[in-house]
Design a protein around this motif. Structure first.
Motif, mmCIF file in Angstrom:
data_model
loop_
_atom_site.group_PDB
_atom_site.id
_atom_site.type_symbol
_atom_site.label_atom_id
_atom_site.label_comp_id
_atom_site.label_asym_id
_atom_site.label_seq_id
_atom_site.Cartn_x
_atom_site.Cartn_y
_atom_site.Cartn_z
ATOM 1 N N TRP A 210 43.582 28.333 35.835
ATOM 2 C CA TRP A 210 43.396 28.063 37.258
ATOM 3 C C TRP A 210 42.964 29.316 38.026
ATOM 4 O O TRP A 210 42.727 29.273 39.243
ATOM 5 C CB TRP A 210 44.723 27.581 37.857
ATOM 6 C CG TRP A 210 45.877 28.477 37.475
ATOM 7 C CD1 TRP A 210 46.670 28.372 36.370
ATOM 8 C CD2 TRP A 210 46.293 29.667 38.156
ATOM 9 N NE1 TRP A 210 47.586 29.413 36.315
ATOM 10 C CE2 TRP A 210 47.369 30.212 37.410
ATOM 11 C CE3 TRP A 210 45.890 30.311 39.316
ATOM 12 C CZ2 TRP A 210 48.030 31.389 37.792
ATOM 13 C CZ3 TRP A 210 46.537 31.474 39.701
ATOM 14 C CH2 TRP A 210 47.603 31.988 38.943
ATOM 15 N N ALA A 211 42.861 30.484 37.350
ATOM 16 C CA ALA A 211 42.707 31.773 38.025
ATOM 17 C C ALA A 211 41.318 31.990 38.612
ATOM 18 O O ALA A 211 41.106 32.966 39.345
ATOM 19 C CB ALA A 211 43.041 32.909 37.063
ATOM 20 N N HIS A 212 40.362 31.098 38.326
ATOM 21 C CA HIS A 212 39.012 31.263 38.877
ATOM 22 C C HIS A 212 39.024 31.261 40.405
ATOM 23 O O HIS A 212 38.102 31.772 41.048
ATOM 24 C CB HIS A 212 38.104 30.138 38.374
ATOM 25 C CG HIS A 212 38.610 28.769 38.696
ATOM 26 N ND1 HIS A 212 39.539 28.135 37.899
ATOM 27 C CD2 HIS A 212 38.354 27.937 39.729
ATOM 28 C CE1 HIS A 212 39.832 26.949 38.434
ATOM 29 N NE2 HIS A 212 39.126 26.813 39.542
ATOM 30 N N MET A 213 40.070 30.698 41.020
ATOM 31 C CA MET A 213 40.157 30.671 42.483
ATOM 32 C C MET A 213 40.253 32.085 43.064
ATOM 33 O O MET A 213 40.011 32.285 44.259
ATOM 34 C CB MET A 213 41.377 29.849 42.917
ATOM 35 C CG MET A 213 42.717 30.430 42.498
ATOM 36 S SD MET A 213 44.124 29.333 42.862
ATOM 37 C CE MET A 213 44.170 29.425 44.647
ATOM 38 N N HIS A 214 40.578 33.070 42.213
ATOM 39 C CA HIS A 214 40.719 34.449 42.680
ATOM 40 C C HIS A 214 39.595 35.352 42.157
ATOM 41 O O HIS A 214 39.772 36.566 42.050
ATOM 42 C CB HIS A 214 42.071 35.004 42.257
ATOM 43 C CG HIS A 214 43.226 34.258 42.837
ATOM 44 N ND1 HIS A 214 43.400 34.085 44.192
ATOM 45 C CD2 HIS A 214 44.271 33.609 42.246
ATOM 46 C CE1 HIS A 214 44.498 33.380 44.419
ATOM 47 N NE2 HIS A 214 45.040 33.080 43.258
ATOM 48 N N ASN A 215 38.440 34.752 41.849
ATOM 49 C CA ASN A 215 37.318 35.504 41.290
ATOM 50 C C ASN A 215 36.260 35.883 42.325
ATOM 51 O O ASN A 215 35.180 36.323 41.953
ATOM 52 C CB ASN A 215 36.628 34.691 40.184
ATOM 53 C CG ASN A 215 37.480 34.575 38.933
ATOM 54 O OD1 ASN A 215 38.615 35.033 38.927
ATOM 55 N ND2 ASN A 215 36.943 33.956 37.902
ATOM 56 N N LYS A 216 36.528 35.700 43.603
ATOM 57 C CA LYS A 216 35.500 35.873 44.626
ATOM 58 C C LYS A 216 35.029 37.331 44.690
ATOM 59 O O LYS A 216 35.814 38.230 44.982
ATOM 60 C CB LYS A 216 36.052 35.431 45.972
ATOM 61 C CG LYS A 216 36.425 33.949 46.002
ATOM 62 C CD LYS A 216 37.006 33.542 47.345
ATOM 63 C CE LYS A 216 37.374 32.060 47.332
ATOM 64 N NZ LYS A 216 37.965 31.629 48.628
ATOM 65 N N PRO A 217 33.742 37.569 44.436
ATOM 66 C CA PRO A 217 33.231 38.949 44.402
ATOM 67 C C PRO A 217 33.436 39.699 45.706
ATOM 68 O O PRO A 217 33.678 40.905 45.706
ATOM 69 C CB PRO A 217 31.747 38.760 44.081
ATOM 70 C CG PRO A 217 31.660 37.429 43.407
ATOM 71 C CD PRO A 217 32.716 36.592 44.052
ATOM 72 N N GLU A 218 33.319 38.984 46.839
ATOM 73 C CA GLU A 218 33.445 39.671 48.129
ATOM 74 C C GLU A 218 34.847 40.230 48.361
ATOM 75 O O GLU A 218 35.038 41.170 49.140
ATOM 76 C CB GLU A 218 33.083 38.725 49.280
ATOM 77 C CG GLU A 218 33.967 37.493 49.432
ATOM 78 C CD GLU A 218 33.499 36.287 48.620
ATOM 79 O OE1 GLU A 218 33.866 35.158 48.983
ATOM 80 O OE2 GLU A 218 32.762 36.496 47.630
ATOM 81 N N ASP A 219 35.861 39.657 47.687
ATOM 82 C CA ASP A 219 37.224 40.149 47.824
ATOM 83 C C ASP A 219 37.522 41.331 46.908
ATOM 84 O O ASP A 219 38.510 42.030 47.109
ATOM 85 C CB ASP A 219 38.235 39.030 47.521
ATOM 86 C CG ASP A 219 38.251 37.954 48.591
ATOM 87 O OD1 ASP A 219 37.911 38.276 49.746
ATOM 88 O OD2 ASP A 219 38.611 36.809 48.277
#
Length: 490
Positions: free
Chosen positions: A232-241
């Protein structure tokens, strides 16, 4: 109070995960002194923080209260600073009972020179300046003893960064050494006719991950565990963050993660060596046998697990803490390990119980003495699970409530109106979310019902008694106990 009353030493680290000690099964890190302490005392396998960030966790430790009753549900969003005005504090109750009380290191009080029941404090506040012209005792000492034109933060790493490097100054200037030096000095100059309560509160292994070179290099050469990455960790893959040096989430390079872990492990190894100095001092002074020692952390650190950094999360790396308690020798042999779920707010009543001091009736925590001494009735009557929470800090995706008994964990995200369910026995890294599994629906409903029952008592709009209510777009919930306490303290 008689001088034969037990002395109490609380050894507290900042942001240390539960799984970073040999006695918890970590075969890479070297924590000889804490492992020896564990062999003499009791290891709590399922100890949790009621709110996985500094201020709310430390408020619960100080008072024996749940976050709702301290009024501190996190950091920010109307939830702080800690302020004063608590009806009872651990050092205050002990002081009233005749103990000589001293706090050394990180207190995180506000105002920063507040005593909150201590007779005296010596502070290392990790660069925080929240009062006009405040300078910490550690920084004053550092500036007097440094050997060149450098500052205590000249390593260039932010206090909440995932970055790591060896400490830039001589080891003796590191805050970990200063904290133990001052603790040893207190033991030698305390009032000898009184029992004492000493809180030795380290500012590490909280970032910056700046272990002295000998420790940093040791773990930089070792093969370290890879982070857990859930399905489920893809939700925390945002490059801008991920671009910030203080990013709370995002995918980092493997070498960056390994370097962070090397610095973090090195800090813990360093702390363990310095704790050994303090324990040896107690032994030399003839105090060790009659001293209760409590070791714990306020919360953990994700260290890249599930592409997350820092704390405030319900996941094991952030919410599950180490806890070891050694009783005075006169109390006899205690249980080697306790599997019942315990929380930080249980520490105050436990210490007061062992000290023979009346426990205030309004506390939410319970004494763990019966669990340590193997009393069947205490075990049978103990809570089934612990409840933790945190308000939105970095983003709405963070606000959460969690429940766990150490075997199952349930998480609700009020502002996302979503849930997670993990089987910690089969999946200790929380890599498989079970909420969509048909065979887990009964377990999911059972844990959801438990949370509804807890939140219904607040009457704060989180539940109608049947369902959990989506909080998206609504103002942050502020406990009424916060404003009432702050008003009383001014």
């Amino acid at each position: 109070m008689s001088s034969k009353q037990p002395n109490i030493v609380m050894l507290m680290t900042d942001q240390q995960r539960w799984d970073t000690l040999g006695c918890y099964g970590n075969e890479i890190i070297e924590t000889v002194n804490l492992d020896a302490l564990a062999a003499e005392g009791t290891v709590f396998d399922h100890a949790y923080t009621p709110s996985p960030s500094c201020i709310p966790a430390r408020a619960s430790l100080l008072t024996g209260l749940d976050p709702w009753h301290t009024g501190l549900l996190g950091m920010g969003a109307g939830q702080g600073p800690m302020e004063t005005g608590f009806a009872h504090t651990l050092p205050g109750v002990l002081s009233d009972a005749g103990y000589h009380t001293q706090g050394i290191g990180k207190m995180h009080f506000y105002p920063q020179r507040s005593l909150n029941g201590f007779h005296h404090t010596l502070l290392d506040e990790s660069g925080r300046v929240e009062d006009p012209q405040f300078v910490s005792d550690y920084r004053e000492w550092f500036d007097r003893h440094k050997t060149g034109p450098y500052d205590f933060v000249d390593h260039g790493i932010h206090w909440n960064s995932w970055m790591a490097r060896p400490y830039h100054a001589p080891e003796y200037l590191h805050p970990t050494n200063w904290t133990v030096n001052e603790s040893i000095a207190f033991i030698k100059r305390r009032d000898p006719r009184k029992p004492f309560f000493l809180k030795t509160s380290f500012a590490r292994p909280h970032s910056p991950y700046d272990a002295p070179p000998v420790y940093f290099d040791l773990y930089d050469r070792k093969q370290l565990a890879e982070p857990f990455i859930g399905d489920w960790a893809h939700m925390h893959n945002k490059p801008e963050d991920a671009v910030s040096p203080t990013a709370w989430r995002g995918v980092r390079k493997p070498e960056e993660i390994r370097r962070a872990r090397a610095g973090y492990y090195g800090l813990i190894h360093h702390i363990d060596h310095q704790m050994g100095r303090l324990i040896q001092c107690l032994q030399r002074e003839g105090l060790y046998e009659n001293t209760m020692i409590v070791f714990l952390s306020d919360h953990g650190d994700m260290l890249g697990d599930h592409n997350l950094w820092r704390k405030t999360y319900a996941y094991e790396g952030s919410a599950h803490i180490p806890m070891i308690v050694k009783l005075p020798r006169s109390y006899g042999r205690t249980e080697a390990r306790v599997s019942k779920p315990v929380a930080i707010q249980d520490v105050m009543p436990t210490i007061l119980d062992i000290a023979g001091v009346d426990i205030p009736g309004a506390l939410d925590g319970s004494s763990m003495r019966g669990l340590m001494q193997g009393q069947g009735t205490a075990s049978a009557n103990w809570r089934e699970f612990v409840h933790g929470e945190h308000c939105a800090c970095y983003s709405d995706e963070q606000e959460m409530h969690y429940l766990t008994d150490g075997r199952t964990k349930y998480i609700w995200f009020p502002r996302m109106n979503s849930e997670q369910l993990f089987d910690l026995e089969a999946d200790p890294g929380e890599c498989r979310d079970l909420t969509r599994q048909q065979e887990e629906q009964q377990r999911l409903q059972q844990w959801r019902r438990r949370l509804i029952d807890i939140l219904a008592e607040r009457n704060a709009g989180l539940t109608d008694g049947v369902n959990l209510i989506n909080q998206a777009g609504k103002p942050p919930i502020v406990s009424p106990h916060y404003k009432a306490r702050v008003k009383a303290g001014r």
